[in-house]
Design a protein around this motif. Structure first.
Motif, PDB file in Angstrom:
ATOM      1  N   ASP A  78       0.825  -1.209   0.000  1.00 47.63           N
ATOM      2  CA  ASP A  78       0.000   0.000   0.000  1.00 47.63           C
ATOM      3  C   ASP A  78       0.859   1.258   0.000  1.00 47.63           C
ATOM      4  OD1 ASP A  78      -2.481  -1.193  -0.187  1.00 47.63           O
ATOM      5  OD2 ASP A  78      -2.770  -1.311   1.981  1.00 47.63           O
ATOM      6  N   ASN A  79       1.971   1.223   0.715  1.00 53.83           N
ATOM      7  CA  ASN A  79       2.894   2.369   0.695  1.00 53.83           C
ATOM      8  C   ASN A  79       3.436   2.601  -0.711  1.00 53.83           C
ATOM      9  OD1 ASN A  79       2.573   2.728   3.465  1.00 53.83           O
ATOM     10  ND2 ASN A  79       4.292   1.409   3.956  1.00 53.83           N
ATOM     11  N   LEU A  80       3.772   1.525  -1.412  1.00 50.93           N
ATOM     12  CA  LEU A  80       4.248   1.639  -2.797  1.00 50.93           C
ATOM     13  C   LEU A  80       3.136   2.152  -3.703  1.00 50.93           C
ATOM     14  CD1 LEU A  80       6.270  -1.691  -2.972  1.00 50.93           C
ATOM     15  CD2 LEU A  80       7.212   0.630  -2.907  1.00 50.93           C
ATOM     16  N   HIS A  81       1.931   1.643  -3.499  1.00 52.51           N
ATOM     17  CA  HIS A  81       0.766   2.070  -4.284  1.00 52.51           C
ATOM     18  C   HIS A  81       0.531   3.576  -4.110  1.00 52.51           C
ATOM     19  CE1 HIS A  81      -3.170   1.806  -6.160  1.00 52.51           C
ATOM     20  NE2 HIS A  81      -3.804   2.078  -5.024  1.00 52.51           N
ATOM     21  N   ILE A  82       0.580   4.050  -2.893  1.00 56.23           N
ATOM     22  CA  ILE A  82       0.396   5.477  -2.613  1.00 56.23           C
ATOM     23  C   ILE A  82       1.512   6.304  -3.247  1.00 56.23           C
ATOM     24  CG2 ILE A  82       0.398   7.218  -0.774  1.00 56.23           C
ATOM     25  CD1 ILE A  82      -1.092   5.067   0.964  1.00 56.23           C
ATOM     26  N   ALA A  83       2.741   5.809  -3.184  1.00 54.61           N
ATOM     27  CA  ALA A  83       3.875   6.537  -3.785  1.00 54.61           C
ATOM     28  C   ALA A  83       3.693   6.663  -5.303  1.00 54.61           C
ATOM     29  CB  ALA A  83       5.190   5.834  -3.457  1.00 54.61           C
ATOM     30  N   TYR A  84       3.267   5.581  -5.949  1.00 55.40           N
ATOM     31  CA  TYR A  84       2.997   5.657  -7.385  1.00 55.40           C
ATOM     32  C   TYR A  84       1.866   6.637  -7.670  1.00 55.40           C
ATOM     33  CZ  TYR A  84       6.017   1.921  -9.207  1.00 55.40           C
ATOM     34  OH  TYR A  84       7.090   1.170  -9.614  1.00 55.40           O
ATOM     35  N   TRP A  85       0.815   6.592  -6.864  1.00 56.28           N
ATOM     36  CA  TRP A  85      -0.304   7.528  -7.021  1.00 56.28           C
ATOM     37  C   TRP A  85       0.211   8.964  -6.979  1.00 56.28           C
ATOM     38  CZ3 TRP A  85      -5.709   7.069  -7.558  1.00 56.28           C
ATOM     39  CH2 TRP A  85      -6.428   8.242  -7.379  1.00 56.28           C
ATOM     40  N   GLU A  86       0.989   9.271  -5.971  1.00 55.04           N
ATOM     41  CA  GLU A  86       1.519  10.625  -5.806  1.00 55.04           C
ATOM     42  C   GLU A  86       2.362  11.051  -7.003  1.00 55.04           C
ATOM     43  OE1 GLU A  86       0.834  12.860  -3.390  1.00 55.04           O
ATOM     44  OE2 GLU A  86      -0.585  11.409  -2.556  1.00 55.04           O
ATOM     45  N   GLU A  87       3.132  10.119  -7.546  1.00 52.86           N
ATOM     46  CA  GLU A  87       3.996  10.440  -8.681  1.00 52.86           C
ATOM     47  C   GLU A  87       3.223  10.581  -9.990  1.00 52.86           C
ATOM     48  OE1 GLU A  87       7.883   8.753 -11.143  1.00 52.86           O
ATOM     49  OE2 GLU A  87       7.313   7.767  -9.268  1.00 52.86           O
ATOM     50  N   ILE A  89      -0.528  10.687 -10.585  1.00 51.44           N
ATOM     51  CA  ILE A  89      -1.868  11.250 -10.730  1.00 51.44           C
ATOM     52  C   ILE A  89      -1.820  12.774 -10.655  1.00 51.44           C
ATOM     53  CG2 ILE A  89      -4.209  11.317  -9.788  1.00 51.44           C
ATOM     54  CD1 ILE A  89      -3.301   8.622 -11.173  1.00 51.44           C
ATOM     55  N   ASP A  90      -2.439  13.401 -11.637  1.00 50.93           N
ATOM     56  CA  ASP A  90      -2.480  14.864 -11.768  1.00 50.93           C
ATOM     57  C   ASP A  90      -3.489  15.432 -10.762  1.00 50.93           C
ATOM     58  OD1 ASP A  90      -2.803  17.516 -12.518  1.00 50.93           O
ATOM     59  OD2 ASP A  90      -2.930  17.071 -14.663  1.00 50.93           O
ATOM     60  N   LYS A  91      -2.977  16.096  -9.727  1.00 48.81           N
ATOM     61  CA  LYS A  91      -3.845  16.646  -8.681  1.00 48.81           C
ATOM     62  C   LYS A  91      -4.588  17.903  -9.134  1.00 48.81           C
ATOM     63  CE  LYS A  91      -1.279  14.718  -4.893  1.00 48.81           C
ATOM     64  NZ  LYS A  91      -0.419  14.949  -3.747  1.00 48.81           N
ATOM     65  N   GLU A  92      -4.157  18.494 -10.231  1.00 52.33           N
ATOM     66  CA  GLU A  92      -4.845  19.680 -10.744  1.00 52.33           C
ATOM     67  C   GLU A  92      -6.134  19.313 -11.482  1.00 52.33           C
ATOM     68  OE1 GLU A  92      -2.245  22.279 -12.910  1.00 52.33           O
ATOM     69  OE2 GLU A  92      -0.723  22.210 -11.339  1.00 52.33           O
ATOM     70  N   TYR A  93      -6.266  18.059 -11.871  1.00 49.62           N
ATOM     71  CA  TYR A  93      -7.469  17.563 -12.537  1.00 49.62           C
ATOM     72  C   TYR A  93      -8.424  17.052 -11.452  1.00 49.62           C
ATOM     73  CZ  TYR A  93     -10.442  14.614 -15.490  1.00 49.62           C
ATOM     74  OH  TYR A  93     -11.519  14.026 -16.126  1.00 49.62           O
ATOM     75  N   GLU A  94      -9.583  17.623 -11.384  1.00 48.47           N
ATOM     76  CA  GLU A  94     -10.573  17.206 -10.391  1.00 48.47           C
ATOM     77  C   GLU A  94     -11.075  15.799 -10.738  1.00 48.47           C
ATOM     78  OE1 GLU A  94     -12.707  17.646  -6.963  1.00 48.47           O
ATOM     79  OE2 GLU A  94     -11.400  19.197  -7.805  1.00 48.47           O
ATOM     80  N   PRO A  95     -10.903  14.827  -9.830  1.00 48.15           N
ATOM     81  CA  PRO A  95     -11.404  13.482 -10.118  1.00 48.15           C
ATOM     82  C   PRO A  95     -12.895  13.522 -10.437  1.00 48.15           C
ATOM     83  CG  PRO A  95     -10.068  13.479  -8.134  1.00 48.15           C
ATOM     84  CD  PRO A  95     -10.281  14.921  -8.510  1.00 48.15           C
ATOM     85  N   VAL A  96     -13.300  12.681 -11.358  1.00 47.68           N
ATOM     86  CA  VAL A  96     -14.705  12.602 -11.736  1.00 47.68           C
ATOM     87  C   VAL A  96     -15.292  11.367 -11.066  1.00 47.68           C
ATOM     88  CG1 VAL A  96     -16.342  12.385 -13.633  1.00 47.68           C
ATOM     89  CG2 VAL A  96     -14.217  13.694 -13.960  1.00 47.68           C
ATOM     90  N   HIS A  97     -16.238  11.601 -10.164  1.00 51.84           N
ATOM     91  CA  HIS A  97     -16.934  10.516  -9.475  1.00 51.84           C
ATOM     92  C   HIS A  97     -18.244  10.275 -10.232  1.00 51.84           C
ATOM     93  CE1 HIS A  97     -14.029  10.769  -6.246  1.00 51.84           C
ATOM     94  NE2 HIS A  97     -14.206  12.077  -6.256  1.00 51.84           N
ATOM     95  N   MET A  98     -18.282   9.175 -10.941  1.00 56.09           N
ATOM     96  CA  MET A  98     -19.448   8.868 -11.753  1.00 56.09           C
ATOM     97  C   MET A  98     -20.662   8.624 -10.849  1.00 56.09           C
ATOM     98  SD  MET A  98     -17.991   8.940 -14.675  1.00 56.09           S
ATOM     99  CE  MET A  98     -16.337   8.811 -15.330  1.00 56.09           C
ATOM    100  N   LYS A  99     -21.822   9.044 -11.324  1.00 54.52           N
ATOM    101  CA  LYS A  99     -23.061   8.847 -10.577  1.00 54.52           C
ATOM    102  C   LYS A  99     -23.567   7.426 -10.820  1.00 54.52           C
ATOM    103  CE  LYS A  99     -27.694  10.578  -9.890  1.00 54.52           C
ATOM    104  NZ  LYS A  99     -28.860  11.004 -10.614  1.00 54.52           N
TER     105      LYS A  99
END
Length: 114
Positions: A78-87, A89-99
Motif C-alpha cells: 500500500d505504501n508503494l501504491h500510494i507513492a505511485y499515485w503521488e507520482e 496522478i495529476d492533482k490539478e485535474y478534479e477526479p470525476v466521481h461517476m453517478k
C-alpha cells in the motif's frame, strides 16, 4: 455497501511509470488481496484510457462498510501504491466521481458481499 467509479488523470510523461505501477500490483497480487481484505474491498478494478492525447485511469470498486483506510495501512504494498499515485496522478485535474444509476448484482452474490 459503497459502489464507485472514479476517473483520474495521469500526469504528462508518466505513462511508463503507470506501466510499472500496474505491473507491480499484478506481480504482487497476493499482497494486494490481503490489503483488500482489511479494507473490506470486495472488488477493485482499474481501467486505463488514452483519449485526445491524455491518459486517464478509472477505479471501479465495491466496498463494504467500515473497512480500513488505505492511508492508514501498514502493508508495504500500500505504501508503494500510494507513492505511485503521488507520482503519477495529476492533482490539478478534479477526479470525476461517476453517478451510480443502477446496480445489477444477483441476490446470491449480494448475500455473500454483505
Amino acid at each position: 455497501m459503497n459502489i464507485e467509479l472514479t476517473k483520474v488523470k495521469v500526469k504528462k510523461g508518466k505513462s511508463a511509470v503507470v506501466d510499472k505501477w500496474m505491473a507491480l500490483l499484478n506481480k504482487e497480487m497476493d499482497k494486494v488481496l490481503l490489503t483488500l481484505e482489511d479494507e473490506k474491498m470486495y472488488v477493485e478494478t482499474i481501467f486505463r484510457e488514452v483519449t485526445g492525447g491524455e491518459e486517464f485511469l478509472y477505479w471501479y470498486s465495491i466496498q463494504g462498510e467500515g473497512g480500513a483506510l488505505l492511508a492508514e495501512s501498514k502493508h508495504e504494498i500500500d505504501n508503494l501504491h500510494i507513492a505511485y499515485w503521488e507520482e503519477c496522478i495529476d492533482k490539478e485535474y478534479e477526479p470525476v466521481h461517476m453517478k451510480n444509476e443502477l446496480v445489477m448484482i444477483q441476490n446470491k452474490v449480494m448475500d455473500v458481499l454483505q
